[in-house]
Design a protein around this motif. Structure first.
Motif, PDB file in Angstrom:
ATOM      1  N   GLN A   1      -7.545 -10.493  -0.365  1.00  0.00           N
ATOM      2  CA  GLN A   1      -7.448  -9.785   0.907  1.00  0.00           C
ATOM      3  C   GLN A   1      -6.447  -8.646   0.847  1.00  0.00           C
ATOM      4  O   GLN A   1      -6.642  -7.606   1.433  1.00  0.00           O
ATOM      5  N   VAL A   2      -5.315  -8.825   0.170  1.00  0.00           N
ATOM      6  CA  VAL A   2      -4.280  -7.797   0.107  1.00  0.00           C
ATOM      7  C   VAL A   2      -4.063  -7.413  -1.340  1.00  0.00           C
ATOM      8  O   VAL A   2      -3.679  -8.238  -2.155  1.00  0.00           O
ATOM      9  N   ALA A   3      -4.318  -6.152  -1.651  1.00  0.00           N
ATOM     10  CA  ALA A   3      -4.216  -5.703  -3.030  1.00  0.00           C
ATOM     11  C   ALA A   3      -2.769  -5.573  -3.458  1.00  0.00           C
ATOM     12  O   ALA A   3      -1.867  -5.442  -2.645  1.00  0.00           O
TER      13      ALA A   3
ATOM     14  N   THR B   1      12.676  13.544  -7.840  1.00  0.00           N
ATOM     15  CA  THR B   1      11.331  13.454  -8.423  1.00  0.00           C
ATOM     16  C   THR B   1      11.146  12.219  -9.299  1.00  0.00           C
ATOM     17  O   THR B   1      10.017  11.885  -9.669  1.00  0.00           O
ATOM     18  N   SER B   2      12.233  11.547  -9.636  1.00  0.00           N
ATOM     19  CA  SER B   2      12.132  10.335 -10.472  1.00  0.00           C
ATOM     20  C   SER B   2      11.982   9.062  -9.642  1.00  0.00           C
ATOM     21  O   SER B   2      11.932   7.958 -10.194  1.00  0.00           O
ATOM     22  N   ASP B   3      11.912   9.196  -8.317  1.00  0.00           N
ATOM     23  CA  ASP B   3      11.835   8.020  -7.437  1.00  0.00           C
ATOM     24  C   ASP B   3      10.403   7.573  -7.155  1.00  0.00           C
ATOM     25  O   ASP B   3      10.096   7.115  -6.044  1.00  0.00           O
ATOM     26  N   LYS B   4       9.534   7.691  -8.152  1.00  0.00           N
ATOM     27  CA  LYS B   4       8.116   7.381  -7.920  1.00  0.00           C
ATOM     28  C   LYS B   4       7.892   5.926  -7.519  1.00  0.00           C
ATOM     29  O   LYS B   4       6.955   5.615  -6.776  1.00  0.00           O
ATOM     30  N   ASN B   5       8.758   5.040  -8.019  1.00  0.00           N
ATOM     31  CA  ASN B   5       8.562   3.625  -7.696  1.00  0.00           C
ATOM     32  C   ASN B   5       8.998   3.277  -6.273  1.00  0.00           C
ATOM     33  O   ASN B   5       8.846   2.139  -5.829  1.00  0.00           O
ATOM     34  N   LYS B   6       9.527   4.259  -5.541  1.00  0.00           N
ATOM     35  CA  LYS B   6       9.930   4.013  -4.152  1.00  0.00           C
ATOM     36  C   LYS B   6       8.859   4.430  -3.142  1.00  0.00           C
ATOM     37  O   LYS B   6       9.043   4.256  -1.943  1.00  0.00           O
ATOM     38  N   ILE B   7       7.781   4.999  -3.638  1.00  0.00           N
ATOM     39  CA  ILE B   7       6.636   5.318  -2.765  1.00  0.00           C
ATOM     40  C   ILE B   7       5.543   4.318  -3.111  1.00  0.00           C
ATOM     41  O   ILE B   7       4.851   4.439  -4.116  1.00  0.00           O
ATOM     42  N   VAL B   8       5.396   3.300  -2.297  1.00  0.00           N
ATOM     43  CA  VAL B   8       4.531   2.165  -2.623  1.00  0.00           C
ATOM     44  C   VAL B   8       3.319   2.151  -1.703  1.00  0.00           C
ATOM     45  O   VAL B   8       3.443   2.021  -0.484  1.00  0.00           O
ATOM     46  N   PHE B   9       2.152   2.309  -2.296  1.00  0.00           N
ATOM     47  CA  PHE B   9       0.901   2.293  -1.543  1.00  0.00           C
ATOM     48  C   PHE B   9       0.222   0.938  -1.716  1.00  0.00           C
ATOM     49  O   PHE B   9       0.014   0.472  -2.833  1.00  0.00           O
ATOM     50  N   TRP B  10      -0.124   0.354  -0.599  1.00  0.00           N
ATOM     51  CA  TRP B  10      -0.865  -0.915  -0.612  1.00  0.00           C
ATOM     52  C   TRP B  10      -2.315  -0.592  -0.253  1.00  0.00           C
ATOM     53  O   TRP B  10      -2.645  -0.340   0.908  1.00  0.00           O
ATOM     54  N   THR B  11      -3.178  -0.593  -1.247  1.00  0.00           N
ATOM     55  CA  THR B  11      -4.581  -0.255  -1.029  1.00  0.00           C
ATOM     56  C   THR B  11      -5.336  -1.508  -0.600  1.00  0.00           C
ATOM     57  O   THR B  11      -5.549  -2.420  -1.396  1.00  0.00           O
ATOM     58  N   VAL B  12      -5.703  -1.547   0.654  1.00  0.00           N
ATOM     59  CA  VAL B  12      -6.333  -2.729   1.256  1.00  0.00           C
ATOM     60  C   VAL B  12      -7.633  -2.294   1.928  1.00  0.00           C
ATOM     61  O   VAL B  12      -7.635  -1.345   2.714  1.00  0.00           O
ATOM     62  N   GLN B  13      -8.720  -2.978   1.643  1.00  0.00           N
ATOM     63  CA  GLN B  13     -10.026  -2.561   2.156  1.00  0.00           C
ATOM     64  C   GLN B  13     -10.463  -3.328   3.397  1.00  0.00           C
ATOM     65  O   GLN B  13     -11.115  -2.771   4.267  1.00  0.00           O
ATOM     66  N   THR B  14     -10.145  -4.602   3.498  1.00  0.00           N
ATOM     67  CA  THR B  14     -10.674  -5.399   4.605  1.00  0.00           C
ATOM     68  C   THR B  14      -9.805  -5.304   5.853  1.00  0.00           C
ATOM     69  O   THR B  14      -8.577  -5.116   5.771  1.00  0.00           O
ATOM     70  N   THR B  15     -10.427  -5.454   7.002  1.00  0.00           N
ATOM     71  CA  THR B  15      -9.690  -5.461   8.264  1.00  0.00           C
ATOM     72  C   THR B  15      -8.695  -6.619   8.303  1.00  0.00           C
ATOM     73  O   THR B  15      -7.554  -6.456   8.751  1.00  0.00           O
ATOM     74  N   GLN B  16      -9.128  -7.772   7.818  1.00  0.00           N
ATOM     75  CA  GLN B  16      -8.236  -8.933   7.789  1.00  0.00           C
ATOM     76  C   GLN B  16      -7.024  -8.663   6.899  1.00  0.00           C
ATOM     77  O   GLN B  16      -5.895  -9.043   7.216  1.00  0.00           O
ATOM     78  N   GLY B  17      -7.257  -7.983   5.773  1.00  0.00           N
ATOM     79  CA  GLY B  17      -6.158  -7.632   4.882  1.00  0.00           C
ATOM     80  C   GLY B  17      -5.148  -6.715   5.546  1.00  0.00           C
ATOM     81  O   GLY B  17      -3.935  -6.842   5.361  1.00  0.00           O
TER      82      GLY B  17
ATOM     83  N   PRO C   1     -22.210  -2.323   4.893  1.00  0.00           N
ATOM     84  CA  PRO C   1     -21.109  -2.134   5.836  1.00  0.00           C
ATOM     85  C   PRO C   1     -19.829  -2.922   5.557  1.00  0.00           C
ATOM     86  O   PRO C   1     -18.744  -2.363   5.722  1.00  0.00           O
ATOM     87  N   PRO C   2     -19.901  -4.212   5.151  1.00  0.00           N
ATOM     88  CA  PRO C   2     -18.637  -4.901   4.893  1.00  0.00           C
ATOM     89  C   PRO C   2     -17.794  -4.259   3.796  1.00  0.00           C
ATOM     90  O   PRO C   2     -16.595  -4.528   3.685  1.00  0.00           O
TER      91      PRO C   2
ATOM     92  N   ILE D   1       0.343   1.270   3.880  1.00  0.00           N
ATOM     93  CA  ILE D   1      -0.980   0.652   3.729  1.00  0.00           C
ATOM     94  C   ILE D   1      -2.024   1.741   3.884  1.00  0.00           C
ATOM     95  O   ILE D   1      -1.915   2.625   4.749  1.00  0.00           O
ATOM     96  N   THR D   2      -3.058   1.706   3.046  1.00  0.00           N
ATOM     97  CA  THR D   2      -3.986   2.835   2.995  1.00  0.00           C
ATOM     98  C   THR D   2      -5.353   2.413   2.492  1.00  0.00           C
ATOM     99  O   THR D   2      -5.512   1.350   1.877  1.00  0.00           O
ATOM    100  N   ARG D   3      -6.330   3.295   2.754  1.00  0.00           N
ATOM    101  CA  ARG D   3      -7.646   3.172   2.131  1.00  0.00           C
ATOM    102  C   ARG D   3      -7.980   4.415   1.305  1.00  0.00           C
ATOM    103  O   ARG D   3      -9.102   4.552   0.830  1.00  0.00           O
ATOM    104  N   HIS D   4      -7.004   5.299   1.149  1.00  0.00           N
ATOM    105  CA  HIS D   4      -7.246   6.492   0.348  1.00  0.00           C
ATOM    106  C   HIS D   4      -7.324   6.129  -1.140  1.00  0.00           C
ATOM    107  O   HIS D   4      -6.750   5.123  -1.578  1.00  0.00           O
ATOM    108  N   GLU D   5      -8.007   6.989  -1.892  1.00  0.00           N
ATOM    109  CA  GLU D   5      -8.181   6.744  -3.318  1.00  0.00           C
ATOM    110  C   GLU D   5      -6.900   7.036  -4.092  1.00  0.00           C
ATOM    111  O   GLU D   5      -6.023   7.774  -3.644  1.00  0.00           O
TER     112      GLU D   5
END
Length: 497
Positions: free
Chosen positions: A26-28, A78-94, A215-216, A50-54
């Motif tokens: 449910q949560v990537a 510019t070295s702080d890349k690990n501080k921008i954290v994207f959680w790619t989650v597809q489901t509504t429940q997630g 659709p799901p 949290i995002t659905r972007h690619e």
């Protein structure tokens, strides 16, 4: 011999592993800009989004943000890349699970996924007003960059004078054609949804002319289906969707659906506009089409999570995404910026194709799409399509093939064909009943299972029953069965005598 204690230990470990898999289905895992798989330290400098972007879009924005004055003014490098954290989650429940976290690991921003998803998160009290950030520069930037509406569609969500979300990028919904495959199949280039639903767009029972997402697994394709249902009405809309599916195939998510037209598996794929632009850059035969009989413009939102813990960084990231520099990254990634100034940047001036689509989109007179109605029927639309079209698509293809062939060879008239389509596709619940079911699906997992099974079995009975009605074999089988029974009775009587 393995002891009972070891058996219990194995069972315990297996159970823990199963629960682990269920949770992460449910949560990537978070994706940082550097593709790190580590769990970051939740320091004040970390932004959880949290995002659905690619991933390509996420990488572009993370890199651009860290190099910008918006980030560096609050201490990022510019070295702080690990501080921008994207959680790619597809489901509504997630999304509900992730946005419900508090304290360490709480989400700061929600970004991308479409208005219905964001509106459902507002309904669940999982987003808070952007003005709660108390950053007047951000509010002024949004006022300057985000138009009140585009082609009649609102680009912000206002609730009780609070700004709940603002569109960060715009989209239209249509389909992408492969002109080579159209020619190979002997099909005319379509410009409307109804053309895709026509028997003229049928090729063969074993050949799909259209790729449709399930659709799901795809928000953008679901929005396309909702556009059709609103434009043509609940009953006629389901006729069009069923007929398109009869001509086509179900391809899962939007990426797989887009790949179908690029790889020449089908002649047409359902796509959001930027997938169409991407397809055209990958395949010279591909072309994005905005249907002349109905589309809707969509403002894809960004918003503040209800349990946000890093307001300063959240505000800085949002300001970057609304700046002309940040907006130009949408153009780089084949998408339409919300801010027209992005086309005046060096990146923007390299993509006249995106600028052309932007101008066409802004002048397009889309349908009067009702977001409230879309949200009130979203779950019903998803699950009904899944049950009556996706899950039994093979049965649908058989009856559709027989029906189209009967029409084309003159066995039935067009009026008889249309009547049969209406009978097969008639929705099993009214629009008002769909709204009631929508609430029940969200509140009861058992209801969802039961109603989906009911919808599936009713649709299957229609498809199979219609196929048998149109075939001479059931009658012949009955005749020969009766003859066989009479012969057996006759033989038994002779043996007795």
């Amino acid at each position: 011999m393995v002891s009972h204690k070891n058996n219990n230990r194995i069972l315990f470990i297996s159970t823990l592993f199963t629960l682990f898999l269920l949770f992460f289905s449910q949560v990537a895992l978070p994706a940082t800009a550097s593709k790190s798989t580590i769990t970051p330290d939740q320091s004040p400098g970390v932004i959880n989004i949290i995002t659905r972007h690619e991933s390509g879009i996420l990488d572009s924005f993370a890199e651009g943000f860290l190099a910008s004055s918006f980030a560096q003014d609050i201490g990022y490098t510019t070295s702080d890349k690990n501080k921008i954290v994207f959680w790619t989650v597809q489901t509504t429940q997630g999304w509900q699970t992730a946005l419900g976290r508090t304290g360490e690991g709480a989400m700061d921003l929600a970004w991308g996924g479409g208005p219905p998803l964001f509106d459902s998160m507002i309904e669940a009290n999982l987003l808070q007003p952007i003005n709660n950030l108390n950053d007047q520069d951000l509010m002024n930037l949004i006022d300057a960059q985000v138009p009140t509406e585009v082609a009649g569609v609102e680009m912000t969500k206002i609730s009780n004078s609070d700004l709940m979300w603002a569109a960060n990028v715009i989209s239209s919904f249509g389909f992408t054609v492969n002109n080579k495959v159209l020619a190979d199949f002997g099909l005319e280039k379509p410009s409307t949804w109804e053309e895709l639903a026509s028997p003229d767009f049928f090729v063969d029972e074993n050949i799909a002319s259209i790729a449709m997402g399930n659709p799901p697994e795809t928000t953008s394709n679901t929005r396309i289906y909702q556009i059709i249902l609103q434009q043509f009405g609940w009953e006629r809309g389901w006729e069009i969707l069923m007929s398109m599916a009869g001509n086509g195939a179900i391809f899962g998510g939007s990426l797989a659906t887009r790949a179908g037209v690029i790889q020449e598996q089908v002649a047409v794929s359902m796509t959001i506009d930027f997938y169409g632009v991407y397809a055209a850059t990958e395949c010279s035969d591909c072309e994005y089409v905005i249907p002349t009989d109905g589309t809707a413009i969509n403002g894809d939102p960004i918003a503040v999570a209800a349990n946000m813990i890093n307001p300063e960084a959240a505000a800085a990231f949002m300001k970057y995404t609304f700046s002309d520099e940040g907006q130009s990254l949408w153009i780089k990634n084949d998408r339409l910026p919300i801010a027209v100034g992005a086309f005046n940047t060096p990146l923007g001036q390299t993509r006249p194709d995106v600028a052309e689509l932007y101008n066409v989109t802004l002048t397009n007179q889309g349908i009067d799409f009702d977001d409230d109605l879309a949200l009130a029927t979203l779950e019903t639309t998803i699950e009904y399509f899944d049950s009556t079209i996706s899950d039994i698509h093979a049965d649908l293809k058989i009856v559709w093939s027989e029906l189209v062939n009967s029409f084309k060879d003159g066995t039935i008239t067009r009026a008889e064909f249309d009547a049969k389509v209406t009978e097969l596709a008639a929705p099993q619940l009214t629009l008002d009943e769909a709204k009631v079911a929508n609430t029940q699906i969200k509140s009861s997992a058992q209801y969802k299972v039961d109603i989906k099974n009911e919808w599936l079995e009713t649709a299957r009975t229609r498809y199979i029953g219609s196929s048998e009605d149109d075939s001479p074999f059931p009658a012949l089988w009955s005749f020969f069965s009766i003859v066989a029974i009479m012969m057996v009775i006759s033989i038994l009587r002779k043996k007795r005598t």
